[in-house]
Write an enzyme that holds these catalytic residues in place. Structure first.
Site, PDB file in Angstrom:
ATOM      1  N   SER A  73       3.503   0.181  -4.464  1.00 29.76           N
ATOM      2  CA  SER A  73       2.798  -0.898  -3.776  1.00 29.76           C
ATOM      3  C   SER A  73       3.089  -2.244  -4.461  1.00 29.76           C
ATOM      4  O   SER A  73       4.236  -2.647  -4.576  1.00 29.76           O
ATOM      5  CB  SER A  73       1.302  -0.575  -3.726  1.00 29.76           C
ATOM      6  OG  SER A  73       0.628  -1.395  -2.813  1.00 29.76           O
ATOM      7  N   HIS A 130      -0.228   5.686   2.313  1.00 34.23           N
ATOM      8  CA  HIS A 130       0.156   4.752   1.250  1.00 34.23           C
ATOM      9  C   HIS A 130       0.014   5.394  -0.128  1.00 34.23           C
ATOM     10  O   HIS A 130       0.892   5.265  -0.979  1.00 34.23           O
ATOM     11  CB  HIS A 130      -0.717   3.504   1.340  1.00 34.23           C
ATOM     12  CG  HIS A 130      -0.317   2.414   0.397  1.00 34.23           C
ATOM     13  ND1 HIS A 130       0.909   1.794   0.442  1.00 34.23           N
ATOM     14  CD2 HIS A 130      -0.991   1.825  -0.635  1.00 34.23           C
ATOM     15  CE1 HIS A 130       0.996   0.876  -0.501  1.00 34.23           C
ATOM     16  NE2 HIS A 130      -0.142   0.874  -1.176  1.00 34.23           N
ATOM     17  N   ASP A 148       1.905   4.822   6.474  1.00 34.68           N
ATOM     18  CA  ASP A 148       1.337   3.882   5.507  1.00 34.68           C
ATOM     19  C   ASP A 148       0.584   2.787   6.266  1.00 34.68           C
ATOM     20  O   ASP A 148       1.189   2.012   7.000  1.00 34.68           O
ATOM     21  CB  ASP A 148       2.460   3.284   4.670  1.00 34.68           C
ATOM     22  CG  ASP A 148       1.959   2.515   3.462  1.00 34.68           C
ATOM     23  OD1 ASP A 148       0.936   1.813   3.577  1.00 34.68           O
ATOM     24  OD2 ASP A 148       2.610   2.598   2.400  1.00 34.68           O
TER      25      ASP A 148
END
Length: 327
Positions: free
Chosen positions: A148, A307, A278
């Site tokens: 991320s 995610h 995601d």
């Protein structure tokens, strides 16, 4: 918003004992974790260590880090997402430690156990902090793995790293090339989305930091999803350890930073891993675009995964990481 805290008023002693017995039975019957193997024996007596510490940056910020495994082994450096900490990599740290690697994870400035910062909460400084850490530990031939926001931090560092410091990189559910929508990036998310993140963080961070993992981060809002309450609370715990100013500023850093030139500059092997469900970093405007910009990039797409796939599906992610590192 209603509080997510459970109501346990009036619990009887018998109820408490019953629940305790149930937990004990679960512990006995639960499947073994994916990192259950014993660590490899070091080639040099006393070479294996499991330690933690701080490195102080040029502007006086203390960056917390964990450093496990033989100092002579290949290092793997993990970069966490917003607003978490090094603890988000527990499963991967244990897995690779058991395989005999040297594993390092740090808390980004303003996050976790690092200094709660007013300034420097942007990608250039994040990358400089990583450089300070890798210099302090004298890491060579390292693999940098970022999830991320940590993917943005990792690729910015790798693009600027000293020769010999890095061998490979992995971007997992990562924010590059750029998240926010613009004329140059029409598929991105509108700025209003990130404005809402800022508003929720400033207004009631504790509630927002529950809602994110309880919903889209791990896909727990999907029909039929098996919700893991412990995972939700662990996300909340990590987030609330950090400083709200740094968390607030980091939203701009992860959403508006353009990593296009960083991706183009890196010629080392880079694995780009992303779940196509995601809901935090939408797949179509991230992973495929990053893989195309990289000189030596490989895209690996996980159908239906969220995610937070490193936490929800370590039995899938960890072997794929190992295969790439050993390739």
């Amino acid at each position: 918003m209603n509080s997510p805290l459970p109501q346990n008023q009036g619990a009887s002693r018998r109820g408490v004992l019953t629940r305790g017995l149930g937990v004990a039975m679960l512990a006995i019957t639960a499947p073994a974790p994916v990192f259950a193997a014993s660590p490899a024996k070091p080639s040099i007596p006393g070479d294996i260590t499991m330690s933690s510490g701080f490195v102080t940056t040029k502007d006086g910020v203390q960056i917390f880090y964990k450093d496990w495994g033989p100092k002579t082994a290949q290092p793997i450096v993990f970069h966490h997402g917003w607003p978490l900490s090094a603890d988000d990599w527990d499963n991967q740290m244990m897995f690779f430690y058991a395989k005999g690697f040297r594993v390092i994870a740090h808390d980004r400035r303003g996050h976790g156990r690092s200094t709660q910062t007013e300034t420097g909460n942007e990608m250039d400084t994040y990358a400089a902090d990583v450089a300070a850490l890798t210099d302090h530990l004298d890491l060579k031939n390292a693999v940098h793995i970022g999830h991320s926001t940590g993917g943005g931090e990792a690729i910015r560092y790798v693009a600027r790293a000293k020769p010999g410091r890095v061998s490979k990189a992995v971007l997992i559910g990562a924010v590059p090339p750029i998240m926010v929508k613009s004329d140059k990036n029409p598929g991105g998310l509108p700025l209003e989305v990130f404005d809402s993140f800022r508003a929720a963080t400033a207004a009631n961070r504790a509630q927002f930091f529950y809602d994110v993992p309880a919903g889209p981060f791990y896909g727990f809002n999907r029909p039929g999803a098996k919700v893991d309450q412990g995972v939700i609370w662990n996300w909340w715990r990590q987030g609330m350890m950090g400083g709200i100013k740094a968390h607030y500023d980091c939203i701009k850093a992860f959403s508006e930073t353009d990593f296009t030139e960083d991706l183009k500059k890196v010629d080392l092997p880079v694995l780009v891993m992303h779940g196509d469900d995601d809901q935090i970093v939408p797949y179509a405007d991230s992973a495929p675009l990053s893989a195309k910009l990289l000189k030596n990039g490989t895209l690996k797409t996980y159908k239906g995964l969220p995610h937070g796939l490193c936490t929800t599906h370590p039995e899938v992610v960890n072997p794929d990481l190992l295969a790439f590192i050993q390739s």
